[in-house]
Design a protein around this motif. Structure first.
Motif, short mmCIF file in Angstrom:
data_model
loop_
_atom_site.label_atom_id
_atom_site.label_comp_id
_atom_site.label_asym_id
_atom_site.label_seq_id
_atom_site.Cartn_x
_atom_site.Cartn_y
_atom_site.Cartn_z
N ASN A 54 38.50 96.11 13.95
CA ASN A 54 39.89 96.14 14.40
C ASN A 54 40.01 95.99 15.91
OD1 ASN A 54 42.78 96.69 13.85
ND2 ASN A 54 42.39 98.55 15.02
N MET A 55 38.98 96.43 16.63
CA MET A 55 39.02 96.41 18.09
C MET A 55 38.49 95.11 18.70
SD MET A 55 40.30 99.25 19.36
CE MET A 55 39.54 99.65 20.92
N ALA A 56 38.21 94.12 17.89
CA ALA A 56 37.68 92.85 18.42
C ALA A 56 38.55 92.27 19.54
CB ALA A 56 37.50 91.83 17.29
N PRO A 57 39.88 92.32 19.44
CA PRO A 57 40.68 91.81 20.57
C PRO A 57 40.42 92.58 21.85
CG PRO A 57 42.05 92.04 18.61
CD PRO A 57 40.74 92.70 18.30
N ASP A 90 34.57 103.16 9.26
CA ASP A 90 34.04 103.01 10.61
C ASP A 90 33.86 101.53 10.96
OD1 ASP A 90 33.98 105.73 10.79
OD2 ASP A 90 31.81 105.93 10.54
N ARG A 91 33.39 100.74 10.02
CA ARG A 91 33.22 99.30 10.25
C ARG A 91 34.57 98.65 10.53
NH1 ARG A 91 28.92 97.44 5.48
NH2 ARG A 91 27.48 99.18 5.73
N ALA A 92 35.58 99.00 9.73
CA ALA A 92 36.90 98.42 9.92
C ALA A 92 37.49 98.80 11.28
CB ALA A 92 37.83 98.86 8.79
N ILE A 148 34.93 94.17 5.96
CA ILE A 148 34.46 94.03 4.57
C ILE A 148 33.85 92.64 4.33
CG2 ILE A 148 36.01 95.76 3.62
CD1 ILE A 148 37.73 93.49 2.51
N GLY A 149 33.42 91.99 5.41
CA GLY A 149 32.71 90.73 5.25
C GLY A 149 33.61 89.53 5.06
N VAL A 150 34.86 89.63 5.52
CA VAL A 150 35.80 88.51 5.43
C VAL A 150 36.05 87.98 6.84
CG1 VAL A 150 38.16 87.82 4.83
CG2 VAL A 150 36.90 89.40 3.35
N ILE A 151 35.81 86.69 7.04
CA ILE A 151 36.08 86.07 8.33
C ILE A 151 37.58 85.87 8.48
CG2 ILE A 151 35.86 83.93 9.66
CD1 ILE A 151 33.32 85.39 9.79
N ASP A 161 34.67 107.44 18.96
CA ASP A 161 33.59 107.50 19.96
C ASP A 161 32.71 106.26 19.87
OD1 ASP A 161 34.32 110.14 20.82
OD2 ASP A 161 33.35 110.92 19.01
N LEU A 162 32.37 105.88 18.64
CA LEU A 162 31.50 104.72 18.43
C LEU A 162 32.17 103.44 18.91
CD1 LEU A 162 29.00 103.34 17.24
CD2 LEU A 162 30.16 103.31 15.03
N VAL A 163 33.43 103.25 18.52
CA VAL A 163 34.08 101.98 18.86
C VAL A 163 34.31 101.85 20.36
CG1 VAL A 163 36.51 102.69 18.63
CG2 VAL A 163 35.85 100.35 18.08
#
Length: 337
Positions: free
Chosen positions: A306-309, A300-302, A222-225, A267-269
């Motif tokens: 969420n998978m950044a790690p 979907d964005r979240a 949601i655009g929060v660093i 699938d996307l992530v």
């Protein structure tokens, strides 16, 4: 607002929104100083605003802002001092932090000082989720029963946390049974634009945070660093210490088109994760952009953030847009704030 603020760019400005007046730090003043702010990724613009707001000539200098603006074209190994707007903790790391605060109050009292002066300097939210066990399931009473068992098992801890919430400023506790910490952060705690009032002046600035859960990055959707840190780092941030970090390298990820029928966010992530692992983004900011964003839901964005790690990035950032604002309204956030 810091009394020793330098404001060397003259960026401090005011904004009238309805009946309220806000102070904010205008990035266009950086451009007027001859720096290329327009071509910075949005995630780095958030970092520039953070530096402008905390420029004190001690931990943050004008040269830090200049270096970030140049970093897109010239890689920099300079460290900057980042101060998150708030700190997010789960119970395993948050409870020891409250114990430390209580111990500091006790020490101040023994030395003859005022213990009430010991408080978190940044807002702290402690979400109880990691310790909750599943004793009952498969029935309509399961949720209430599990929460009841949790309070019975850890009564002493909850009495302590109740005291802490009443005793300390800038400290909130989210009780068990509310949800997983990063989901609660997304649906309730985050406000995208943070405000703080000091000496009658209300300052508006981007919501940012560090959290003691590796999947704190979910909030990037949601655009929060925000990203995950260890308990000691989070406690230092809670007490007003800046997070020392290298100026992040930003990797852009362009999204086009839309998901074909039958595909899911999973699938996307998984595809995005595979691509970013191949590219190599460890320790970097990933920022998503392109026309495909218009067809990507907030959920979907979240999921991707969420998978950044898993793909190794510090953040997986989606800039604020109409989808973000729609989600904020959907989840009952205040329209003006």
């Amino acid at each position: 607002m810091m009394s020793n603020h330098q404001n060397s760019f003259g960026a401090r400005s005011t904004l009238q929104a309805g009946s309220r007046t806000y102070t904010y730090y205008a990035l266009d003043m950086v451009a007027e100083a001859g720096l290329d702010i327009a071509h910075l990724p949005y995630s780095l613009k958030v970092m520039v605003e953070n530096l402008l707001r905390h420029e004190d000539g001690v931990t943050v200098f004008r040269e830090d802002v200049e270096e970030v603006c140049r970093s897109v074209n010239e890689r920099s190994d300079k460290e900057i001092a980042f101060r998150p707007a708030r700190v997010l903790m789960q119970d395993f790391t948050g409870v020891p932090a409250v114990v430390d605060l209580a111990a500091m109050r006790d020490s101040i009292r023994q030395l003859g000082g005022d213990p009430d002066r010991i408080n978190p300097l940044q807002g702290v939210d402690l979400v109880i989720d990691h310790s909750v066990q599943v004793d009952e399931f498969g029935s309509s009473r399961a949720l209430a029963a599990n929460v009841e068992h949790e309070f019975e098992r850890n009564q002493e801890r909850y009495l302590f946390l109740k005291w802490g919430q009443q005793a300390f400023n800038n400290f909130r506790v989210v009780p068990p049974g509310t949800g997983i910490v990063h989901q609660v952060n997304l649906e309730y705690l985050a406000n995208v634009v943070h405000t703080r009032t000091d000496d009658g002046v209300t300052v508006a600035y981007p919501d940012t945070l560090v959290g003691t859960d590796s999947h704190t990055t979910m909030i990037n959707g949601i655009g929060v660093i925000g990203w995950g840190v260890g308990g000691i780092e989070a406690e230092a941030a809670m007490l007003g210490q800046p997070v020392s970090m290298l100026i992040p390298e930003v990797v852009g990820f362009k999204l086009t088109g839309r998901l074909p029928e039958g595909t899911t966010a999973t699938d996307l992530v998984l595809t995005v994760t595979q691509m970013l692992r191949t590219h190599g983004v460890v320790g970097k900011f990933v920022e998503f952009y392109g026309p495909g964003l218009a067809h990507l839901s907030l959920a979907d964005r979240a999921t991707i953030s969420n998978m950044a790690p898993e793909y190794g990035a510090t953040v997986g950032f989606f800039p604020v847009d109409d989808e973000t604002l729609s989600y904020m309204r959907l989840t009952g956030r205040d329209e003006e704030t």
